[in-house]
Design a protein around this motif. Sequence first.
Motif, PDB file in Angstrom:
ATOM      1  N   SER A  11       0.950  -1.167   0.077  1.00 62.95           N
ATOM      2  CA  SER A  11       0.092  -0.004   0.173  1.00 62.95           C
ATOM      3  C   SER A  11       0.822   1.211   0.035  1.00 62.95           C
ATOM      4  N   PHE A  12       2.252   1.160   0.069  1.00 64.07           N
ATOM      5  CA  PHE A  12       3.030   2.235   0.185  1.00 64.07           C
ATOM      6  C   PHE A  12       2.880   3.077  -1.275  1.00 64.07           C
ATOM      7  N   LEU A  13       3.067   2.515  -2.089  1.00 66.43           N
ATOM      8  CA  LEU A  13       3.071   3.160  -3.593  1.00 66.43           C
ATOM      9  C   LEU A  13       1.675   3.708  -3.828  1.00 66.43           C
ATOM     10  N   ASP A  14       0.656   3.010  -3.333  1.00 61.56           N
ATOM     11  CA  ASP A  14      -0.851   3.392  -3.408  1.00 61.56           C
ATOM     12  C   ASP A  14      -1.133   4.649  -2.648  1.00 61.56           C
ATOM     13  N   GLU A  15      -0.504   4.769  -1.540  1.00 60.61           N
ATOM     14  CA  GLU A  15      -0.834   5.767  -0.569  1.00 60.61           C
ATOM     15  C   GLU A  15      -0.079   7.181  -1.402  1.00 60.61           C
ATOM     16  N   LEU A  16       1.121   7.037  -1.600  1.00 59.00           N
ATOM     17  CA  LEU A  16       2.297   7.873  -2.402  1.00 59.00           C
ATOM     18  C   LEU A  16       1.329   8.511  -3.422  1.00 59.00           C
ATOM     19  N   ASN A  17       0.765   7.646  -4.318  1.00 56.34           N
ATOM     20  CA  ASN A  17       0.146   8.112  -5.419  1.00 56.34           C
ATOM     21  C   ASN A  17      -1.084   8.864  -5.278  1.00 56.34           C
ATOM     22  N   ALA A  18      -1.849   8.242  -4.426  1.00 57.27           N
ATOM     23  CA  ALA A  18      -3.147   9.069  -3.747  1.00 57.27           C
ATOM     24  C   ALA A  18      -2.653  10.246  -3.270  1.00 57.27           C
ATOM     25  N   LYS A  19      -1.716  10.741  -2.440  1.00 56.52           N
ATOM     26  CA  LYS A  19      -1.326  11.832  -1.775  1.00 56.52           C
ATOM     27  C   LYS A  19      -0.667  12.727  -2.902  1.00 56.52           C
ATOM     28  N   TRP A  20       0.047  12.279  -3.932  1.00 51.86           N
ATOM     29  CA  TRP A  20       0.407  13.001  -5.055  1.00 51.86           C
ATOM     30  C   TRP A  20      -0.546  13.584  -5.871  1.00 51.86           C
ATOM     31  N   ASN A  21      -1.626  12.707  -6.116  1.00 53.18           N
ATOM     32  CA  ASN A  21      -2.876  13.317  -6.875  1.00 53.18           C
ATOM     33  C   ASN A  21      -3.574  14.441  -6.005  1.00 53.18           C
ATOM     34  N   ASP A  22      -3.802  14.224  -4.688  1.00 55.05           N
ATOM     35  CA  ASP A  22      -4.450  15.307  -3.638  1.00 55.05           C
ATOM     36  C   ASP A  22      -3.411  16.485  -3.756  1.00 55.05           C
ATOM     37  N   HIS A  23      -2.316  16.506  -3.755  1.00 54.40           N
ATOM     38  CA  HIS A  23      -1.488  17.481  -3.598  1.00 54.40           C
ATOM     39  C   HIS A  23      -1.566  18.246  -5.231  1.00 54.40           C
ATOM     40  N   ASN A  24      -1.505  17.427  -6.196  1.00 52.86           N
ATOM     41  CA  ASN A  24      -1.555  18.007  -7.350  1.00 52.86           C
ATOM     42  C   ASN A  24      -3.090  18.956  -7.536  1.00 52.86           C
ATOM     43  N   LYS A  25      -4.211  18.183  -7.395  1.00 56.21           N
ATOM     44  CA  LYS A  25      -5.650  18.972  -7.501  1.00 56.21           C
ATOM     45  C   LYS A  25      -5.370  20.180  -6.622  1.00 56.21           C
ATOM     46  N   ALA A  26      -4.889  20.053  -5.305  1.00 52.71           N
ATOM     47  CA  ALA A  26      -5.275  21.341  -4.400  1.00 52.71           C
ATOM     48  C   ALA A  26      -4.091  22.379  -4.945  1.00 52.71           C
ATOM     49  N   LEU A  27      -3.201  21.972  -5.557  1.00 54.80           N
ATOM     50  CA  LEU A  27      -1.990  22.806  -6.265  1.00 54.80           C
ATOM     51  C   LEU A  27      -2.831  23.505  -7.249  1.00 54.80           C
ATOM     52  N   GLN A  28      -3.546  22.876  -7.980  1.00 57.91           N
ATOM     53  CA  GLN A  28      -4.172  23.414  -9.088  1.00 57.91           C
ATOM     54  C   GLN A  28      -5.280  24.566  -8.608  1.00 57.91           C
ATOM     55  N   MET A  29      -5.985  24.342  -7.718  1.00 57.69           N
ATOM     56  CA  MET A  29      -7.058  25.448  -7.357  1.00 57.69           C
ATOM     57  C   MET A  29      -6.251  26.468  -6.460  1.00 57.69           C
ATOM     58  N   ILE A  30      -5.340  26.368  -5.643  1.00 59.05           N
ATOM     59  CA  ILE A  30      -4.356  27.485  -4.955  1.00 59.05           C
ATOM     60  C   ILE A  30      -3.849  28.103  -6.168  1.00 59.05           C
ATOM     61  N   ARG A  31      -3.277  27.842  -7.080  1.00 58.69           N
ATOM     62  CA  ARG A  31      -2.723  28.467  -8.266  1.00 58.69           C
ATOM     63  C   ARG A  31      -3.878  29.406  -8.851  1.00 58.69           C
ATOM     64  N   ASP A  32      -5.112  28.928  -9.038  1.00 59.83           N
ATOM     65  CA  ASP A  32      -6.169  29.852  -9.667  1.00 59.83           C
ATOM     66  C   ASP A  32      -6.452  30.802  -8.727  1.00 59.83           C
ATOM     67  N   ILE A  33      -6.479  30.689  -7.308  1.00 63.20           N
ATOM     68  CA  ILE A  33      -6.946  31.518  -6.373  1.00 63.20           C
ATOM     69  C   ILE A  33      -5.765  32.759  -6.546  1.00 63.20           C
ATOM     70  N   LEU A  34      -4.322  32.188  -6.521  1.00 64.62           N
ATOM     71  CA  LEU A  34      -3.300  33.361  -6.471  1.00 64.62           C
ATOM     72  C   LEU A  34      -2.762  33.726  -7.634  1.00 64.62           C
TER      73      LEU A  34
END
Length: 734
Positions: A95-118
Amino acid sequence: MSSGPKKRNFQIEAFKHKVVVDPKYAEKTWKVLEDAIKEIYNHNASGLSFEELYRNAYNMVLHKFGERLYSGLVSTMTLHLQSMSKSIEAAQGASFLDELNAKWNDHNKALQMIRDILMYMDRTFIPSTHKTPVHELGLNLWRDHVIHNSKIQSRLLNTILELIQRERTGEVINRGLMRNIIKMLMDLGPSVYQEDFEKSFLQVSADFYRAESQEYIECCDCADYLKKAERRLNEEIDRVSHYLDTKTESKITNVVEKEMIANHKLRLIHMENSGLVKMLLDDKSEDLARMYNLFRRVSIGLSTIRDVMTSHIRDTGKQLVTDPEKSKNPVEFVETLLEKRDKYDKIISSAFSNDKTFQNALSSSFEYFINLNPRSPEYISLFVDDKLRKGLKGVKDDDVELILDKVMILFRYLQEKDVFEKYYKQHLAKRLLSGKTVSDDAERSLIVKLKTECGYQFTSKLEGMFTDMKTSQDTMQGFYAACGADLGNGPTLVVQVLTTGSWPTQSTNTCNLPAELSTLCEKFRSYYLGTHTGRRLTWQTNMGTADLRATFGEGHKYELNVSTYQMCVLMLFNNTEHLSYKEIEQATEIPSSDLKRCLQSLACVKGKNVLRKEPMSKDIGEDDAFSVNDSFTSKLRKVKIGTVVAQKESEPEKQETRQRVEEDRKPQIEAAIVRIMKSRRVLDHNNIIAEVTKQLQSRFLANPGEIKKRIESLIERDFLERDNEDRRLYRYLA
């Protein structure tokens, strides 16, 4: 002209009164934005007003609080990423790679929204202060706090390498997940992908293939080893296409090529009972193609294959042409050469991609060993003779051309093309005079090919022979039209009038013709010399043929096709029943060697023995006696009695031909020397030798000793002179 309305200058002035901003404005606004970022990371973004958040960020930058906004963003994202890395660290096993992949996807989505705001800060404040843009900042923070986390970095590398190792051993892994993880490393920048993964991947791969190749080389034959190497190479190319960076392909294939092919190439090529030579012997086209395609990937791989192939062809070719047993039958000898040539042509075409360097190596090998046998020109001419006499009956025109083209390939390899020409002319003469050629078209086709290869001079005499045959037909028609009434019902005479220069020189030993033929021959001589002035006729009785009607025993009638010599012998028995060898020799005056061959074919060949010999033996002795074989019978009414003749030249005949060739070469060498000196005027000895050899190599390989003799001869005849100071320098005398 009327002037237009006057332009007014507008000016924007500053506010008259000072705008007072709430001292806690920046902190309040940032608090709103910070809470929003936390909500985004917690997947609660649906209730947020992005328009309001964008306006807040816009106002902070406008009111010179860009620095506060930027530093706040860094600290907030850092906290979230530290929290994420703890979650990833806690993941167990697969589950190590699954968790890393999931968190990476979360971070990317969050980053997209944050970039739009800023976005306003990204476009104005960040470029002016040379800070890192929001998206890149997010990637850098992920790299520093997650990927380069001491507890994650080595674990990530080991997990990826372990999965690749498992895939190499045949397990099925989650390629989609691997693609996402590798893509993440690539997105973080080339240096991250290379330092955190690629460098170790290539090193581990090299170790793996080094060990595997050592294991395979000990237990597999060459063909199996190459199959495994090819499979591994294709697997790595496939792996790159599925989840690695495309730039990694050349690097990983270099690793496989070095460890599996380059390090073992000599051992593979020379492997006993399965290496290159064995593949060539067994026509293993598929295995050879695999070897070619794998070895072309490594340094000097193809040249190594080419050298071993060349050495093998030369060795086997040398054995073939120097083996007395295999040289006994000239036709079989040439057919073996053609089969060998076809075999390697096919291999180079199907397995070696028609590689020009391999074709050149094949040609140089054939040229090397064909010229080791001095009788090769004679044998190739005998092969042509055999095919054009009988071997091409019923063969389609296209197939005839194919055989002639193959003969021309061998002809090109000959260094002594003029020797071939001598023999070819002799054999062609016999075919034309005996009417034994299968096809005039095939004969002319070969002459055209020789002309294309060697020029007009090479074939002018051959073409003259065909002209003589046609002219002779017209001459005979004229003879019978003029003298037919005087000839009565005697024998029919057909004469071929041959131009001395065009036909092979023959000894002028004439035999005593029967009286009825002698009279007829004299009438023809009178007619011919009466219609042509300044010519001389010499009868070549050794080249003629005759058809005789014969009756044996109790009225068995046959038509015998014989040579002129055989006719002279047989017609002696019209007047007597028994003759000794000495009596026949005296009556006919046929040269002894020809007479013995002639009697041997009349008395010693089973089924064709129209004469009886006492005593019975295969050889003819000078004390033998001969009589008509009254018990002779044959199923055929027309019986052809060939002369017993060696297919190859005897040693004295060979020496005589060689002598004639050497004599013919002298004027050609002299002509080449004069041509060269005429254009160069002054030339040293070594350069003359080189130039003459080069000019004459299309016909024969000139002997330096003979060239020197010809130079001396030309000096004696005042065509050249030696330089007074440098004796190795020659001058042309006009």
